[in-house]
Design an enzyme around this catalytic site. Structure first.
Site, PDB file in Angstrom:
ATOM      1  N   SER A 146       0.848  -1.189   0.000  1.00 36.26           N
ATOM      2  CA  SER A 146       0.000   0.000   0.000  1.00 36.26           C
ATOM      3  C   SER A 146       0.883   1.237   0.000  1.00 36.26           C
ATOM      4  O   SER A 146       2.040   1.193   0.444  1.00 36.26           O
ATOM      5  CB  SER A 146      -0.894   0.018   1.256  1.00 36.26           C
ATOM      6  OG  SER A 146      -1.546   1.255   1.405  1.00 36.26           O
ATOM      7  N   TYR A 159      -2.199  -0.607  10.364  1.00 33.38           N
ATOM      8  CA  TYR A 159      -2.152  -0.904   8.930  1.00 33.38           C
ATOM      9  C   TYR A 159      -0.859  -0.381   8.317  1.00 33.38           C
ATOM     10  O   TYR A 159      -0.175  -1.096   7.573  1.00 33.38           O
ATOM     11  CB  TYR A 159      -3.363  -0.281   8.237  1.00 33.38           C
ATOM     12  CG  TYR A 159      -3.480  -0.639   6.776  1.00 33.38           C
ATOM     13  CD1 TYR A 159      -3.959  -1.883   6.381  1.00 33.38           C
ATOM     14  CD2 TYR A 159      -3.124   0.268   5.782  1.00 33.38           C
ATOM     15  CE1 TYR A 159      -4.080  -2.215   5.039  1.00 33.38           C
ATOM     16  CE2 TYR A 159      -3.246  -0.047   4.439  1.00 33.38           C
ATOM     17  CZ  TYR A 159      -3.719  -1.295   4.077  1.00 33.38           C
ATOM     18  OH  TYR A 159      -3.831  -1.624   2.747  1.00 33.38           O
ATOM     19  N   LYS A 163       2.088  -2.709   6.560  1.00 30.36           N
ATOM     20  CA  LYS A 163       2.531  -2.568   5.174  1.00 30.36           C
ATOM     21  C   LYS A 163       3.997  -2.134   5.100  1.00 30.36           C
ATOM     22  O   LYS A 163       4.721  -2.526   4.162  1.00 30.36           O
ATOM     23  CB  LYS A 163       1.630  -1.593   4.426  1.00 30.36           C
ATOM     24  CG  LYS A 163       0.199  -2.087   4.253  1.00 30.36           C
ATOM     25  CD  LYS A 163       0.148  -3.435   3.522  1.00 30.36           C
ATOM     26  CE  LYS A 163      -1.282  -3.888   3.243  1.00 30.36           C
ATOM     27  NZ  LYS A 163      -1.336  -5.171   2.505  1.00 30.36           N
TER      28      LYS A 163
END
Length: 254
Positions: A146, A159, A163
């Site tokens: 991402s 998150y 990533k």
């Protein structure tokens, strides 16, 4: 004068494995790989959804089979991959998010996100790489990361951390596996409209905030990622490994 011959984006005769393939980015990746000639195995938890996805690819003329699995069941994933012929292409796509302010994140939130985005991704890639090494075959592993692996985001501490971990993992994998002809790269999308992102993108203020950070002025569609998938899966990227391919509309350029 003999002109250089461009490499092919075709994948005829190749086998591909895609996780999180029942919908969204995974389904789009699987469809694109099949359209380029690969025989694709789709992995997800929902057997009904997966069967429908594989059937749709076959109806469109592609080769596809469903393999219902929970990728967090590491033993089951390793056994399934070990029992199959090696996969030339692996799109390591299954992932999740639970957006929350940093101070509201629970241990369960952290463990769930890291359990799927990092732990499951690590060991699925390991199983694919082991089969390639066993047979002496080259291959391409594509970790779906991402833009948030490169920048921060409000309400996305876990998150972003997961990533960023995937980015570091990819670079180290590329060093370990490169001598064996196995390339490892990431694709780093901006906000893509999928079932997972739709709930928070439906909030007008958040949607406006996101759009304001994308120089191209629009959200992504799953189709925007398929060219990147085919590039990294095919001989077109034969000298590309340990890299992050940004498909972020310019978000990280600022």
């Amino acid at each position: 004068m003999q002109l250089p011959k461009p490499p092919s984006f075709r994948l005829d005769g190749k086998r591909a494995l895609v996780t999180g393939a029942g919908r969204g980015i995974g389904l789009a990746a699987a469809a694109a790989l099949a359209d380029a000639g690969a025989a694709v195995t789709l992995v997800a938890r929902s057997a009904d959804e997966l069967d429908a996805a594989a059937a749709a690819i076959r109806d469109a003329g592609g080769q596809a089979q469903a393999l219902p699995l929970d990728v967090t069941d590491l033993d089951a994933v390793a056994a399934a991959i070990a029992a199959a012929p090696p996969y030339d292409v692996f799109v390591n796509n299954a992932g999740t998010n639970r957006p929350k302010p940093f101070t509201d994140v629970t241990v369960d939130d952290f463990d769930t996100i890291f359990g799927l985005n990092v732990r499951a991704a690590f060991f699925a890639a390991q199983a694919v790489a082991r089969r390639l090494l066993d047979t002496g075959k080259p291959g391409s592993i594509i970790n779906v990361s991402s833009q948030m692996g490169h920048v921060g985001g409000r309400g996305r501490t876990v998150y972003c951390a997961s990533k960023a971990a995937l980015e570091g993992l990819t670079k180290a994998m590329a060093l370990d596996l490169g001598p064996h002809g196995i390339r490892v790269n990431t694709i780093c999308p901006t906000f893509i409209e999928t079932e997972m992102t739709r709930p928070f993108l439906s909030a007008p203020d958040f949607r406006a905030e996101v759009l304001a950070k994308i120089p191209l002025g629009r959200l992504g569609k799953v189709e925007d990622l398929t060219g990147a998938v085919l590039f990294l899966a095919s001989d077109a990227s034969a000298l590309t490994t340990g890299s992050a391919l940004m498909v972020d509309g310019g978000w990280t350029a600022a």
